[in-house]
Design a protein around this motif. Structure first.
Motif, PDB file in Angstrom:
ATOM      1  N   MET A   1       0.847  -1.194   0.000  1.00  0.00           N
ATOM      2  CA  MET A   1       0.000   0.000   0.000  1.00  0.00           C
ATOM      3  C   MET A   1       0.886   1.249   0.000  1.00  0.00           C
ATOM      4  N   PHE A   2       0.491   2.228  -0.813  1.00  0.00           N
ATOM      5  CA  PHE A   2       1.259   3.476  -0.862  1.00  0.00           C
ATOM      6  C   PHE A   2       1.049   4.298   0.400  1.00  0.00           C
ATOM      7  N   ALA A   3       2.124   4.871   0.920  1.00  0.00           N
ATOM      8  CA  ALA A   3       2.036   5.809   2.038  1.00  0.00           C
ATOM      9  C   ALA A   3       3.044   6.916   1.794  1.00  0.00           C
ATOM     10  N   GLU A   4       2.574   8.160   1.775  1.00  0.00           N
ATOM     11  CA  GLU A   4       3.500   9.259   1.537  1.00  0.00           C
ATOM     12  C   GLU A   4       4.403   9.474   2.743  1.00  0.00           C
ATOM     13  N   SER A   5       5.534  10.098   2.478  1.00  0.00           N
ATOM     14  CA  SER A   5       6.509  10.306   3.538  1.00  0.00           C
ATOM     15  C   SER A   5       6.000  11.301   4.566  1.00  0.00           C
ATOM     16  N   ALA A   6       6.620  11.261   5.742  1.00  0.00           N
ATOM     17  CA  ALA A   6       6.249  12.218   6.791  1.00  0.00           C
ATOM     18  C   ALA A   6       6.531  13.645   6.336  1.00  0.00           C
ATOM     19  N   ALA A   7       7.622  13.827   5.577  1.00  0.00           N
ATOM     20  CA  ALA A   7       7.947  15.174   5.086  1.00  0.00           C
ATOM     21  C   ALA A   7       6.855  15.693   4.163  1.00  0.00           C
ATOM     22  N   LEU A   8       6.386  14.842   3.244  1.00  0.00           N
ATOM     23  CA  LEU A   8       5.353  15.278   2.309  1.00  0.00           C
ATOM     24  C   LEU A   8       4.025  15.493   3.015  1.00  0.00           C
ATOM     25  N   ALA A   9       3.767  14.719   4.048  1.00  0.00           N
ATOM     26  CA  ALA A   9       2.511  14.860   4.791  1.00  0.00           C
ATOM     27  C   ALA A   9       2.422  16.202   5.511  1.00  0.00           C
ATOM     28  N   ARG A  10       3.565  16.865   5.698  1.00  0.00           N
ATOM     29  CA  ARG A  10       3.547  18.162   6.377  1.00  0.00           C
ATOM     30  C   ARG A  10       3.045  19.296   5.482  1.00  0.00           C
ATOM     31  N   VAL A  11       2.978  19.060   4.175  1.00  0.00           N
ATOM     32  CA  VAL A  11       2.671  20.158   3.263  1.00  0.00           C
ATOM     33  C   VAL A  11       1.367  19.902   2.530  1.00  0.00           C
ATOM     34  N   LYS A  12       0.889  20.962   1.858  1.00  0.00           N
ATOM     35  CA  LYS A  12      -0.334  20.870   1.069  1.00  0.00           C
ATOM     36  C   LYS A  12      -0.030  21.327  -0.356  1.00  0.00           C
ATOM     37  N   PRO A  13      -0.857  20.915  -1.310  1.00  0.00           N
ATOM     38  CA  PRO A  13      -0.624  21.348  -2.690  1.00  0.00           C
ATOM     39  C   PRO A  13      -0.790  22.856  -2.825  1.00  0.00           C
ATOM     40  N   SER A  14      -0.178  23.433  -3.864  1.00  0.00           N
ATOM     41  CA  SER A  14      -0.282  24.869  -4.117  1.00  0.00           C
ATOM     42  C   SER A  14      -1.721  25.256  -4.426  1.00  0.00           C
ATOM     43  N   ALA A  15      -2.268  26.174  -3.631  1.00  0.00           N
ATOM     44  CA  ALA A  15      -3.659  26.608  -3.836  1.00  0.00           C
ATOM     45  C   ALA A  15      -3.815  27.407  -5.116  1.00  0.00           C
ATOM     46  N   THR A  16      -2.782  28.155  -5.496  1.00  0.00           N
ATOM     47  CA  THR A  16      -2.888  28.949  -6.725  1.00  0.00           C
ATOM     48  C   THR A  16      -2.925  28.041  -7.944  1.00  0.00           C
ATOM     49  N   LEU A  17      -2.067  27.016  -7.960  1.00  0.00           N
ATOM     50  CA  LEU A  17      -2.082  26.085  -9.078  1.00  0.00           C
ATOM     51  C   LEU A  17      -3.383  25.294  -9.109  1.00  0.00           C
ATOM     52  N   ALA A  18      -3.910  24.945  -7.926  1.00  0.00           N
ATOM     53  CA  ALA A  18      -5.160  24.206  -7.865  1.00  0.00           C
ATOM     54  C   ALA A  18      -6.322  25.035  -8.404  1.00  0.00           C
ATOM     55  N   ALA A  19      -6.365  26.333  -8.043  1.00  0.00           N
ATOM     56  CA  ALA A  19      -7.437  27.203  -8.527  1.00  0.00           C
ATOM     57  C   ALA A  19      -7.369  27.369 -10.036  1.00  0.00           C
ATOM     58  N   ASP A  20      -6.157  27.532 -10.548  1.00  0.00           N
ATOM     59  CA  ASP A  20      -6.008  27.686 -11.993  1.00  0.00           C
ATOM     60  C   ASP A  20      -6.377  26.402 -12.719  1.00  0.00           C
ATOM     61  N   ALA A  21      -6.003  25.254 -12.144  1.00  0.00           N
ATOM     62  CA  ALA A  21      -6.332  23.970 -12.769  1.00  0.00           C
ATOM     63  C   ALA A  21      -7.844  23.744 -12.796  1.00  0.00           C
ATOM     64  N   LYS A  22      -8.532  24.120 -11.722  1.00  0.00           N
ATOM     65  CA  LYS A  22      -9.986  23.953 -11.692  1.00  0.00           C
ATOM     66  C   LYS A  22     -10.646  24.830 -12.752  1.00  0.00           C
ATOM     67  N   ALA A  23     -10.140  26.057 -12.909  1.00  0.00           N
ATOM     68  CA  ALA A  23     -10.685  26.948 -13.931  1.00  0.00           C
ATOM     69  C   ALA A  23     -10.482  26.355 -15.321  1.00  0.00           C
ATOM     70  N   ARG A  24      -9.304  25.776 -15.566  1.00  0.00           N
ATOM     71  CA  ARG A  24      -9.029  25.152 -16.862  1.00  0.00           C
ATOM     72  C   ARG A  24      -9.984  23.984 -17.117  1.00  0.00           C
ATOM     73  N   ASP A  25     -10.233  23.186 -16.072  1.00  0.00           N
ATOM     74  CA  ASP A  25     -11.138  22.041 -16.211  1.00  0.00           C
ATOM     75  C   ASP A  25     -12.559  22.499 -16.543  1.00  0.00           C
ATOM     76  N   LEU A  26     -13.003  23.566 -15.863  1.00  0.00           N
ATOM     77  CA  LEU A  26     -14.351  24.080 -16.130  1.00  0.00           C
ATOM     78  C   LEU A  26     -14.453  24.641 -17.545  1.00  0.00           C
ATOM     79  N   LYS A  27     -13.398  25.322 -17.983  1.00  0.00           N
ATOM     80  CA  LYS A  27     -13.378  25.821 -19.361  1.00  0.00           C
ATOM     81  C   LYS A  27     -13.467  24.674 -20.349  1.00  0.00           C
ATOM     82  N   ALA A  28     -12.701  23.610 -20.087  1.00  0.00           N
ATOM     83  CA  ALA A  28     -12.693  22.454 -20.979  1.00  0.00           C
ATOM     84  C   ALA A  28     -14.067  21.783 -21.034  1.00  0.00           C
ATOM     85  N   ALA A  29     -14.819  21.919 -19.935  1.00  0.00           N
ATOM     86  CA  ALA A  29     -16.160  21.340 -19.885  1.00  0.00           C
ATOM     87  C   ALA A  29     -17.209  22.259 -20.513  1.00  0.00           C
TER      88      ALA A  29
END
Length: 400
Positions: A1-29
């Motif tokens: 089973m996959f388990a991310e490292s403790a170092a990676l678990a301390r962080v979250k994905p970039s909110a700016t990139l996530a917002a832009d990606a969601k906008a791109r997905d909605l445009k594509a739809a």
């Protein structure tokens, strides 16, 4: 089973990139979406820079290079710092990385031990604290206020520093607020830092050339030469030269730090793309006459957006000194009901409802460590900005 490292678990994905990606997905739809989430100029890379890259390809400059930059680019960076900032560096003091993020991350990885603290003013660029956490350090947030222009005050810096403090990260002009520090404001911060010789400064000057009116840009090692030996002065070609996709960031600082960063790169990314490096040589050494006109265009967009947002019900938008962002408050909308019937309890709720109702993508303020605000990037056309701000006004007018 996959388990991310403790170092990676301390962080979250970039909110700016996530917002832009969601906008791109909605445009594509098929949804009519205006994205004001991404932080990149809408201008094309200047032709002379493109031609330099093409020439590099034709000349066979497509092999591995020195890990942290070709000599020609390091010389160009030294010339830039001398010409524009009055700072003298040698090529041995220069690091070239595949973007600004690796400059920061490599500096943190090279210097931080568990328990070391990094002071970060809020609001901050989303990646600063997570890079500190990935490197094993601890971010310490120093608050700013809209009333103070989102700029760190000397007393708040003093209060944030402890014996464990290793770095201060200072970004001027700021992403997300657009706030830029005057020489006097940097002088006050420098006076605090002189009392704490264990604290180094990473100054992120990526938006240096995007300042408005009669504002004069200064960087902290220029203001206080005594800080020169413990300052990493960072910049890049992405914003001023419209080269976001070319991925070239650079910095200058003390030789031991630069050597340590090179060591990290030697075992991770290796060199930045050779073609991009030759393009960056031309960017820094070639004509600079387009920079001020571009900044003037951004200033006009800033004024348009600030004016229209301040006409929106329940919203207040300060006027920033630089970059291409505004950071408006939605305090006047909290606790009220959106057109969907949902209550707006936070700036994240506001951003979600605005996207769902009006198709305008923005980034909520909690992602930058300071609520209740949101960030707009006005690095797009006037027509798109007018349309987006009209939609925001309509949304705010429909809130009950």
């Amino acid at each position: 089973m996959f388990a991310e490292s403790a170092a990676l678990a301390r962080v979250k994905p970039s909110a700016t990139l996530a917002a832009d990606a969601k906008a791109r997905d909605l445009k594509a739809a098929g949804k009519n979406v205006i994205s004001l989430a991404a932080g990149e100029p809408d201008f094309d890379t200047p032709d002379n820079i493109k031609e330099a890259a093409i020439k590099a390809i034709r000349d066979g400059k497509t092999k591995y290079t020195n890990v942290d930059g070709i000599p020609e680019l390091k010389e160009a960076i030294c010339a830039k710092f001398a010409r524009e900032n009055g700072l003298k560096y040698t090529p041995a003091q220069v690091n070239v990385s595949p973007g600004g993020k690796p400059v920061i991350y490599n500096a943190m990885v090279s210097t931080l031990n568990p328990g070391d603290e990094v002071v970060i003013p809020t609001p901050y660029w989303v990646s600063y604290p997570d890079m500190v956490l990935l490197a094993g350090g601890q971010p310490v947030f120093a608050p700013t206020t809209a009333e103070n222009g989102f700029k760190l005050k000397a007393a708040d810096l003093e209060a944030a520093i402890t014996p464990k403090t290793k770095w201060l990260i200072l970004n001027s002009p700021s992403n997300p607020s657009g706030a830029a520090y005057t020489k006097a404001e940097l002088r006050a911060l420098a006076d605090v830092l002189l009392r704490h010789p264990q604290v180094w400064v990473l100054t992120d000057d990526m938006y240096e050339h995007l300042v408005f009116g009669d504002f004069e840009f200064w960087t902290i090692a220029q203001v206080e030469p005594q800080l020169y030996e413990r300052t990493l002065t960072m910049n890049g070609v992405s914003k001023a030269y419209a080269m976001t996709g070319w991925r070239i960031g650079y910095a200058a600082g003390p030789v031991p730090l630069i050597n340590a960063m090179r060591k990290v790169m030697s075992q991770t990314t290796s060199n930045p793309a050779s073609i991009s490096q030759w393009a960056a040589v031309e960017a820094l050494n070639g004509p600079q006459d387009f920079i001020k006109p571009n900044a003037k265009l951004f200033e006009g967009r800033r004024d348009l957006v600030v004016s229209m947002l301040n006409q929106a019900n329940g919203m207040h938008c300060p006027t920033p000194e630089g970059a291409f962002y505004v950071y408006p408050s939605v305090a006047g909308l909290l606790g009220k009901t959106a057109p969907s019937g949902k209550v707006i309890n936070s700036d994240e709720d506001f951003a979600v409802e605005l996207l769902e109702t009006e198709g305008v993508s923005v980034v909520f303020g909690a992602a930058f460590g300071l609520s209740p605000f949101f960030r707009i990037s006005y690095a797009t056309s006037n027509a798109a900005l007018e349309d987006a701000c009209t939609r925001i006004q309509r949304f705010c007018g429909a809130v009950k």
